[in-house]
Design a protein around this motif. Structure first.
Motif, mmCIF file in Angstrom:
data_model
loop_
_atom_site.group_PDB
_atom_site.id
_atom_site.type_symbol
_atom_site.label_atom_id
_atom_site.label_comp_id
_atom_site.label_asym_id
_atom_site.label_seq_id
_atom_site.Cartn_x
_atom_site.Cartn_y
_atom_site.Cartn_z
ATOM 1 N N HIS A 44 63.922 85.095 50.899
ATOM 2 C CA HIS A 44 64.023 86.422 50.641
ATOM 3 C C HIS A 44 64.924 86.955 49.621
ATOM 4 O O HIS A 44 64.905 88.138 49.277
ATOM 5 N N GLN A 45 66.073 86.371 49.504
ATOM 6 C CA GLN A 45 67.253 86.543 48.635
ATOM 7 C C GLN A 45 67.076 86.251 47.317
ATOM 8 O O GLN A 45 67.876 86.392 46.370
ATOM 9 N N LEU A 46 65.929 86.110 46.945
ATOM 10 C CA LEU A 46 65.414 85.559 45.492
ATOM 11 C C LEU A 46 64.412 86.691 44.767
ATOM 12 O O LEU A 46 63.803 87.150 45.733
ATOM 13 N N SER A 47 64.322 86.866 43.534
ATOM 14 C CA SER A 47 63.527 87.673 42.951
ATOM 15 C C SER A 47 62.053 86.717 42.748
ATOM 16 O O SER A 47 62.139 85.706 43.157
ATOM 17 N N GLY A 48 61.069 87.635 42.391
ATOM 18 C CA GLY A 48 59.922 86.787 42.545
ATOM 19 C C GLY A 48 59.617 85.661 41.563
ATOM 20 O O GLY A 48 59.150 84.487 41.750
ATOM 21 N N GLY A 49 60.266 85.923 40.374
ATOM 22 C CA GLY A 49 60.182 85.007 39.420
ATOM 23 C C GLY A 49 60.927 83.444 39.734
ATOM 24 O O GLY A 49 60.553 82.388 39.806
ATOM 25 N N GLN A 50 62.192 83.750 40.482
ATOM 26 C CA GLN A 50 63.123 82.665 41.222
ATOM 27 C C GLN A 50 62.047 81.860 42.058
ATOM 28 O O GLN A 50 62.109 80.670 42.140
ATOM 29 N N GLN A 51 61.604 82.792 43.135
ATOM 30 C CA GLN A 51 60.769 82.206 44.163
ATOM 31 C C GLN A 51 59.682 81.222 43.371
ATOM 32 O O GLN A 51 59.386 80.179 43.934
ATOM 33 N N GLN A 52 59.081 81.656 42.276
ATOM 34 C CA GLN A 52 57.934 80.717 41.748
ATOM 35 C C GLN A 52 58.564 79.473 41.207
ATOM 36 O O GLN A 52 57.821 78.350 41.228
ATOM 37 N N ARG A 53 59.879 79.704 40.607
ATOM 38 C CA ARG A 53 60.525 78.486 40.247
ATOM 39 C C ARG A 53 60.914 77.365 41.259
ATOM 40 O O ARG A 53 60.756 76.227 41.218
ATOM 41 N N VAL A 54 61.268 78.054 42.304
ATOM 42 C CA VAL A 54 61.405 77.224 43.596
ATOM 43 C C VAL A 54 60.096 76.502 43.967
ATOM 44 O O VAL A 54 60.116 75.218 44.473
ATOM 45 N N GLY A 55 58.966 77.325 44.046
ATOM 46 C CA GLY A 55 57.621 76.769 44.325
ATOM 47 C C GLY A 55 57.504 75.626 43.620
ATOM 48 O O GLY A 55 56.895 74.540 43.990
ATOM 49 N N LEU A 56 57.650 75.585 42.180
ATOM 50 C CA LEU A 56 57.341 74.610 41.229
ATOM 51 C C LEU A 56 58.326 73.375 41.626
ATOM 52 O O LEU A 56 57.825 72.420 41.504
ATOM 53 N N ALA A 57 59.522 73.698 41.840
ATOM 54 C CA ALA A 57 60.288 72.632 41.985
ATOM 55 C C ALA A 57 59.905 71.783 43.158
ATOM 56 O O ALA A 57 59.770 70.539 43.403
ATOM 57 N N ARG A 58 59.659 72.666 44.114
ATOM 58 C CA ARG A 58 59.154 71.961 45.631
ATOM 59 C C ARG A 58 57.885 71.001 45.345
ATOM 60 O O ARG A 58 57.785 69.968 45.848
ATOM 61 N N ALA A 59 57.081 71.568 44.383
ATOM 62 C CA ALA A 59 55.581 70.822 44.179
ATOM 63 C C ALA A 59 56.072 69.671 43.586
ATOM 64 O O ALA A 59 55.384 68.580 43.518
ATOM 65 N N LEU A 60 56.973 69.621 42.676
ATOM 66 C CA LEU A 60 57.583 68.471 41.733
ATOM 67 C C LEU A 60 58.369 67.342 42.393
ATOM 68 O O LEU A 60 58.621 66.344 42.007
ATOM 69 N N ALA A 61 58.986 67.863 43.691
ATOM 70 C CA ALA A 61 60.092 67.267 44.126
ATOM 71 C C ALA A 61 59.662 65.694 44.562
ATOM 72 O O ALA A 61 60.625 64.666 43.865
ATOM 73 N N ALA A 62 58.551 65.129 45.004
ATOM 74 C CA ALA A 62 58.311 63.703 45.090
ATOM 75 C C ALA A 62 57.693 63.187 43.485
ATOM 76 O O ALA A 62 57.038 62.076 44.090
ATOM 77 N N ASP A 63 57.947 63.887 42.839
ATOM 78 C CA ASP A 63 57.278 63.447 41.471
ATOM 79 C C ASP A 63 55.681 63.027 41.537
ATOM 80 O O ASP A 63 55.425 61.752 41.149
ATOM 81 N N PRO A 64 55.059 63.913 41.838
ATOM 82 C CA PRO A 64 53.580 63.651 42.217
ATOM 83 C C PRO A 64 52.958 63.398 40.839
ATOM 84 O O PRO A 64 53.278 64.179 39.930
ATOM 85 N N PRO A 65 51.871 62.569 40.620
ATOM 86 C CA PRO A 65 51.021 62.370 39.277
ATOM 87 C C PRO A 65 50.288 63.564 39.207
ATOM 88 O O PRO A 65 50.169 63.821 37.720
ATOM 89 N N ILE A 66 50.057 64.282 40.012
ATOM 90 C CA ILE A 66 48.974 65.515 39.653
ATOM 91 C C ILE A 66 49.713 66.725 40.642
ATOM 92 O O ILE A 66 50.444 66.757 41.470
ATOM 93 N N LEU A 67 49.449 67.739 39.715
ATOM 94 C CA LEU A 67 49.967 69.253 39.958
ATOM 95 C C LEU A 67 48.851 70.233 40.184
ATOM 96 O O LEU A 67 48.106 70.415 39.093
ATOM 97 N N LEU A 68 48.565 70.921 41.304
ATOM 98 C CA LEU A 68 47.616 71.778 41.412
ATOM 99 C C LEU A 68 48.479 73.154 41.362
ATOM 100 O O LEU A 68 49.393 73.228 42.037
ATOM 101 N N MET A 69 48.131 74.297 40.659
ATOM 102 C CA MET A 69 48.601 75.668 40.578
ATOM 103 C C MET A 69 47.646 76.482 40.639
ATOM 104 O O MET A 69 46.758 76.572 40.062
#
Ligand SMILES: Nc1ncnc2c1ncn2[C@@H]1O[C@H](COP(=O)(O)OP(=O)(O)OP(=O)(O)O)[C@@H](O)[C@H]1O
Length: 381
Positions: free
Chosen positions: A149-174
């Motif tokens: 809640h201390q982040l802007s919407g755009g920053q939160q989306q970046r975190v969401g993307l970082a979380r999705a990439l964390a284990a270096d998955p071959p597939i990404l759904l958005m």
């Protein structure tokens, strides 16, 4: 095969996603997806776009088994998803949601490390990966200890993307990853996301209802129509040049876009300088240019600095180290593009071009740069 080998194969295996006659009917009788036959190539970004309620999200959620198909088969590489344990499947598929979906009581760092923690990575490895990802998605390192809640919407989306990439998955759904942020932030996130995809080369499936976003980001775009069927599945250039039906024309506004392209000349763009080699260069040198640039091919120039033909990576790989480039079977372009040509002419040239790249020359016929699909589709939005 041991369990360990099987896991390894899953992780490394080819990640094309194939829908074979897939339908989805919900218990109340709603047909969300109707007999879908679609191959989403490995390493490409496919966008699912269409009016509201036409089955895009359902299609996406069948890939990580948040929904199960009622009919047909869905394959990832060689594997039927219904035969893969759902939890294991989801750990190798990153998922980014519209409203980031972050855990509110976890710090940003902990949010990003969710899957690595489930996979049992130790603290040091998790911390290193979090640092790496924070940099990769363009966040300030100091944000790691904050809460969502201390982040802007755009920053939160970046975190969401970082979380999705964390284990270096071959597939990404958005699922509509940029919909909840304002247009300026969205534009920046889209640009950065394109650059990121060029570096990470994942198989990405993205849902949006914004056709401009689809045309700008997608290597391929599937246009859904009401009733859960796909009206056309093609590259953005081909959708524009050869829309398959009136529905597609209406949906992409092809006439409007093509007219706009016809009004703009190539000399109004900053052309990419492209990767070139002289005709008398040897194969081993050309290969190292390609490797350094991470490019799929190279434009070979003659002694007048005019484009002679295109050499793709596959051709170069097969050729002998000391062979001169002009001794190889160069792929010619059917159209020559001049700086004074318009972008609609460029679009037509691109469709038949080897490597989806066309060289541009000045009035004297000398090479000045290249135009590719990405540059062209950027002009559409
Ligand atoms: N759990 C459900 N039960 C019944 N019907 C559902 C369920 N989920 C979705 N639907 C219906 O299935 C159809 C397709 O929905 P879906 O969410 O896949 O479409 P969409 O193209 O992603 O739409 P939007 O762009 O509005 O998100 C719609 O008619 C929707 O109402």
């Amino acid at each position: 095969m041991t369990r360990r080998d099987a896991t390894k194969e899953e992780e490394q295996g080819s990640s094309a996603i194939v829908f074979e006659g897939v339908s989805k009917r919900y218990p109340d009788g709603t047909v969300a997806v109707e007999h879908l036959d679609l191959t989403l190539p490995a390493g490409e970004l496919t966008v699912l776009v269409g009016p509201s309620g036409c089955g895009k999200t359902t299609t996406l959620r069948m890939i990580n088994r948040l929904e199960n198909p009622s009919e047909g088969r869905l394959m990832i590489g060689e594997q039927d998803v219904m035969r893969i344990d759902a939890t294991r499947l989801r750990r190798r598929i990153g998922y980014v949601m519209q409203h980031s979906g972050l855990f509110p009581h976890h710090t940003i760092a902990d949010n990003i490390a969710t899957v690595p923690r489930l996979l049992g990575w130790n603290k040091k490895r998790r911390r290193e990966r979090v640092d790496e990802l924070i940099e990769l998605v363009g966040l300030e390192p100091s944000l790691a200890s904050r809460y969502p809640h201390q982040l802007s919407g755009g920053q939160q989306q970046r975190v969401g993307l970082a979380r999705a990439l964390a284990a270096d998955p071959p597939i990404l759904l958005m699922d509509e990853p940029f919909a909840a942020v304002d247009p300026i932030v969205r534009h920046r996130l889209q640009q950065e996301f394109l650059d990121l995809q060029r570096r990470v080369q994942k198989t990405i499936v993205m849902v949006t209802h914004d056709i401009d976003e689809a045309m700008k980001l997608g290597d391929r775009v599937a246009i859904f129509e009401p009733g859960g069927a796909v009206a056309q599945f093609d590259t953005p250039s081909r959708l524009l040049a050869a829309p398959a039906s009136d529905f597609v024309i209406d949906f992409i506004g092809a006439d409007r876009e093509l007219r706009r392209l016809a009004l703009k000349r190539l000399d109004s763009l900053t052309l990419d300088s492209g990767l070139t080699a002289p005709f008398d260069e040897v194969v081993s040198r050309a290969r190292s240019y390609l490797q350094q640039a991470g490019s799929g091919g190279i434009v070979v120039l003659d002694s007048d600095h005019a484009p002679l033909g295109w050499l793709g990576w596959e051709q170069l790989k097969r050729a002998g180290d000391a062979t001169r480039l002009d001794a190889l079977d160069l792929q010619p372009w059917r159209h020559r593009l001049y700086l004074h040509d318009n972008l609609r002419t460029a679009l037509n040239a691109l469709i038949s071009a080897p490597g989806e790249v066309v060289p541009v020359v000045n009035d004297e016929g000398h090479y000045v740069g290249v135009i590719d699909r990405l540059q062209l589709t950027r002009q559409l939005v």
